[in-house]
Design a protein around this motif. Structure first.
Motif, PDB file in Angstrom:
ATOM      1  N   GLN A 182       0.824  -1.207   0.000  1.00 40.21           N
ATOM      2  CA  GLN A 182       0.000   0.000   0.000  1.00 40.21           C
ATOM      3  C   GLN A 182       0.858   1.257   0.000  1.00 40.21           C
ATOM      4  O   GLN A 182       0.525   2.255  -0.656  1.00 40.21           O
ATOM      5  N   LEU A 183       1.970   1.227   0.707  1.00 42.19           N
ATOM      6  CA  LEU A 183       2.892   2.365   0.692  1.00 42.19           C
ATOM      7  C   LEU A 183       3.477   2.559  -0.702  1.00 42.19           C
ATOM      8  O   LEU A 183       3.629   3.698  -1.170  1.00 42.19           O
ATOM      9  N   HIS A 184       3.803   1.463  -1.368  1.00 41.44           N
ATOM     10  CA  HIS A 184       4.329   1.540  -2.735  1.00 41.44           C
ATOM     11  C   HIS A 184       3.277   2.134  -3.672  1.00 41.44           C
ATOM     12  O   HIS A 184       3.584   2.976  -4.532  1.00 41.44           O
ATOM     13  N   GLU A 185       2.025   1.703  -3.505  1.00 44.99           N
ATOM     14  CA  GLU A 185       0.931   2.242  -4.324  1.00 44.99           C
ATOM     15  C   GLU A 185       0.749   3.731  -4.065  1.00 44.99           C
ATOM     16  O   GLU A 185       0.551   4.517  -4.998  1.00 44.99           O
ATOM     17  N   LEU A 186       0.839   4.127  -2.811  1.00 46.69           N
ATOM     18  CA  LEU A 186       0.688   5.535  -2.444  1.00 46.69           C
ATOM     19  C   LEU A 186       1.794   6.380  -3.064  1.00 46.69           C
ATOM     20  O   LEU A 186       1.549   7.482  -3.575  1.00 46.69           O
ATOM     21  N   ASP A 187       3.009   5.855  -3.047  1.00 48.13           N
ATOM     22  CA  ASP A 187       4.146   6.568  -3.644  1.00 48.13           C
ATOM     23  C   ASP A 187       3.945   6.727  -5.151  1.00 48.13           C
ATOM     24  O   ASP A 187       4.239   7.784  -5.722  1.00 48.13           O
ATOM     25  N   ALA A 188       3.428   5.688  -5.804  1.00 42.61           N
ATOM     26  CA  ALA A 188       3.201   5.748  -7.252  1.00 42.61           C
ATOM     27  C   ALA A 188       2.139   6.800  -7.587  1.00 42.61           C
ATOM     28  O   ALA A 188       2.275   7.547  -8.570  1.00 42.61           O
ATOM     29  N   ILE A 189       1.080   6.874  -6.772  1.00 40.55           N
ATOM     30  CA  ILE A 189       0.040   7.890  -6.982  1.00 40.55           C
ATOM     31  C   ILE A 189       0.633   9.280  -6.826  1.00 40.55           C
ATOM     32  O   ILE A 189       0.373  10.183  -7.627  1.00 40.55           O
ATOM     33  N   LEU A 190       1.457   9.442  -5.805  1.00 37.10           N
ATOM     34  CA  LEU A 190       2.063  10.737  -5.522  1.00 37.10           C
ATOM     35  C   LEU A 190       2.986  11.165  -6.660  1.00 37.10           C
ATOM     36  O   LEU A 190       3.012  12.337  -7.056  1.00 37.10           O
ATOM     37  N   GLU A 191       3.727  10.236  -7.214  1.00 41.17           N
ATOM     38  CA  GLU A 191       4.609  10.551  -8.337  1.00 41.17           C
ATOM     39  C   GLU A 191       3.804  11.014  -9.545  1.00 41.17           C
ATOM     40  O   GLU A 191       4.216  11.933 -10.267  1.00 41.17           O
ATOM     41  N   GLN A 192       2.648  10.407  -9.764  1.00 39.50           N
ATOM     42  CA  GLN A 192       1.778  10.848 -10.858  1.00 39.50           C
ATOM     43  C   GLN A 192       1.264  12.258 -10.608  1.00 39.50           C
ATOM     44  O   GLN A 192       1.210  13.084 -11.522  1.00 39.50           O
ATOM     45  N   MET A 193       0.889  12.545  -9.361  1.00 40.34           N
ATOM     46  CA  MET A 193       0.401  13.876  -9.011  1.00 40.34           C
ATOM     47  C   MET A 193       1.486  14.927  -9.239  1.00 40.34           C
ATOM     48  O   MET A 193       1.225  16.012  -9.764  1.00 40.34           O
ATOM     49  N   GLU A 194       2.699  14.600  -8.858  1.00 43.98           N
ATOM     50  CA  GLU A 194       3.807  15.553  -8.968  1.00 43.98           C
ATOM     51  C   GLU A 194       4.195  15.805 -10.423  1.00 43.98           C
ATOM     52  O   GLU A 194       4.749  16.862 -10.736  1.00 43.98           O
ATOM     53  N   ALA A 195       3.889  14.865 -11.302  1.00 47.90           N
ATOM     54  CA  ALA A 195       4.258  15.007 -12.703  1.00 47.90           C
ATOM     55  C   ALA A 195       3.215  15.756 -13.526  1.00 47.90           C
ATOM     56  O   ALA A 195       3.489  16.182 -14.653  1.00 47.90           O
ATOM     57  N   LEU A 196       2.005  15.927 -12.961  1.00 45.74           N
ATOM     58  CA  LEU A 196       0.914  16.563 -13.702  1.00 45.74           C
ATOM     59  C   LEU A 196       0.939  18.075 -13.587  1.00 45.74           C
ATOM     60  O   LEU A 196       1.483  18.644 -12.638  1.00 45.74           O
ATOM     61  N   ASP A 197       0.313  18.721 -14.582  1.00 43.72           N
ATOM     62  CA  ASP A 197       0.054  20.147 -14.487  1.00 43.72           C
ATOM     63  C   ASP A 197      -0.913  20.371 -13.320  1.00 43.72           C
ATOM     64  O   ASP A 197      -1.889  19.632 -13.173  1.00 43.72           O
ATOM     65  N   PRO A 198      -0.656  21.387 -12.460  1.00 41.81           N
ATOM     66  CA  PRO A 198      -1.518  21.616 -11.285  1.00 41.81           C
ATOM     67  C   PRO A 198      -2.997  21.775 -11.609  1.00 41.81           C
ATOM     68  O   PRO A 198      -3.848  21.473 -10.784  1.00 41.81           O
ATOM     69  N   ALA A 199      -3.314  22.280 -12.812  1.00 48.01           N
ATOM     70  CA  ALA A 199      -4.715  22.511 -13.175  1.00 48.01           C
ATOM     71  C   ALA A 199      -5.340  21.311 -13.873  1.00 48.01           C
ATOM     72  O   ALA A 199      -6.494  21.369 -14.305  1.00 48.01           O
ATOM     73  N   SER A 200      -4.616  20.217 -13.973  1.00 45.97           N
ATOM     74  CA  SER A 200      -5.124  19.054 -14.688  1.00 45.97           C
ATOM     75  C   SER A 200      -6.296  18.411 -13.964  1.00 45.97           C
ATOM     76  O   SER A 200      -6.245  18.201 -12.745  1.00 45.97           O
ATOM     77  N   PRO A 201      -7.371  18.077 -14.690  1.00 43.08           N
ATOM     78  CA  PRO A 201      -8.511  17.389 -14.079  1.00 43.08           C
ATOM     79  C   PRO A 201      -8.113  16.047 -13.468  1.00 43.08           C
ATOM     80  O   PRO A 201      -8.730  15.589 -12.511  1.00 43.08           O
ATOM     81  N   GLU A 202      -7.060  15.433 -14.022  1.00 43.26           N
ATOM     82  CA  GLU A 202      -6.614  14.141 -13.513  1.00 43.26           C
ATOM     83  C   GLU A 202      -6.119  14.253 -12.078  1.00 43.26           C
ATOM     84  O   GLU A 202      -6.188  13.290 -11.314  1.00 43.26           O
ATOM     85  N   GLU A 203      -5.602  15.432 -11.711  1.00 39.72           N
ATOM     86  CA  GLU A 203      -5.049  15.576 -10.374  1.00 39.72           C
ATOM     87  C   GLU A 203      -6.129  15.446  -9.311  1.00 39.72           C
ATOM     88  O   GLU A 203      -5.882  14.938  -8.218  1.00 39.72           O
ATOM     89  N   LEU A 204      -7.342  15.879  -9.632  1.00 37.46           N
ATOM     90  CA  LEU A 204      -8.440  15.750  -8.674  1.00 37.46           C
ATOM     91  C   LEU A 204      -8.746  14.280  -8.390  1.00 37.46           C
ATOM     92  O   LEU A 204      -8.972  13.895  -7.243  1.00 37.46           O
ATOM     93  N   ALA A 205      -8.753  13.471  -9.443  1.00 40.85           N
ATOM     94  CA  ALA A 205      -9.003  12.041  -9.266  1.00 40.85           C
ATOM     95  C   ALA A 205      -7.866  11.395  -8.474  1.00 40.85           C
ATOM     96  O   ALA A 205      -8.098  10.546  -7.608  1.00 40.85           O
ATOM     97  N   LEU A 206      -6.634  11.825  -8.760  1.00 39.02           N
ATOM     98  CA  LEU A 206      -5.486  11.280  -8.041  1.00 39.02           C
ATOM     99  C   LEU A 206      -5.496  11.734  -6.579  1.00 39.02           C
ATOM    100  O   LEU A 206      -5.077  10.988  -5.693  1.00 39.02           O
TER     101      LEU A 206
END
Length: 246
Positions: free
Chosen positions: A113-137
């Motif tokens: 679960q920690l590994h999954e959380l880290d992967a989600i966080l890496e996706q969030m950090e790579a996105l544009d702040p205004a991206s709709p995907e960030e809300l889902a993440l």
């Protein structure tokens, strides 16, 4: 006032009764926000949610540089009350549930679960702040922590709070306004939560989660102020337009 109503709804109902009873006649200015908060013994955010509810019911209007006024022409019948949760009330509940949830997850969260959380966080950090995907993440990040408590009841409670965020008209309005004002999820705050969870630091995880959600509440408070300013600007622009056309 009925105990079944939300706090902001009870305040809005009391003010509505004072309007209908003549204490606040049509066209009169309501007391300042600070005075209302003291009179009802509630927070400023609760008063703002109540004012928004009354505005939705077409009972009050905001006037630039002056305050909140009872409308000159009251509606013939009061619209049905919105049965939903205000954004500030929601964040208060999240502070309690997700703060303690993070503290629990820090003790029992699995490596997977920690590994999954880290992967989600890496996706969030790579996105544009205004991206709709960030809300889902953002939601996925918080729900992964909730599931990391290993308690289905805790996870269901937190999921319900996230569902309310999308289902409640008041919540949607305020969070959408936040997005339009450039306020988005902050991965740095999520990273601090993750680091505490990874370290198994229960107190640190609770503190980091509560600090994050407190910042969300502060952002919403700023958004309501910005919205009033924007309304004032629009009123000024409309007046100027009418003057130039006359």
């Amino acid at each position: 006032m009925s105990a079944r109503l939300k706090l902001y709804q009870r305040v809005a109902q009391e003010i509505e009764q004072r309007i209908s009873g003549g204490e606040y006649p049509p066209g009169t200015r309501l007391p300042p926000e600070r005075d209302l908060a003291e009179a009802f013994e509630v927070s400023r955010p609760t008063i703002r949610e109540a004012m928004l509810a009354l505005e939705i019911r077409a009972l009050v209007e905001v006037r630039h540089g002056s305050g909140v006024y009872v409308v000159e022409q009251l509606p013939a019948a009061s619209p049905p009350r919105e049965l939903n949760v205000g954004a500030f009330e929601l964040v208060e509940a999240r502070l309690m549930f997700e703060g303690e949830g993070a503290a629990l997850a820090a003790r029992v969260m699995t490596d997977a679960q920690l590994h999954e959380l880290d992967a989600i966080l890496e996706q969030m950090e790579a996105l544009d702040p205004a991206s709709p995907e960030e809300l889902a993440l953002d939601r996925l990040f918080h729900m992964t922590i909730a599931e990391g408590t290993q308690s289905s009841l805790v996870a269901q409670a937190i999921e319900h709070l996230w569902d309310l965020r999308e289902q409640s008209p008041l919540c949607r309005h305020m969070f959408q306004q936040a997005r339009r004002s450039g306020i988005n999820p902050r991965p740095g705050e999520h990273r601090r939560i993750y680091e505490a969870l990874k370290a198994g630091d229960s107190d640190g995880a609770r503190t980091a989660m509560r600090a994050h959600l407190t910042r969300v509440s502060e952002d919403l408070l700023a958004v309501t102020e910005l919205e009033l300013i924007e309304k004032a600007r629009n009123e000024i622009s409309e007046k100027r337009r009418r003057i130039t056309q006359s």
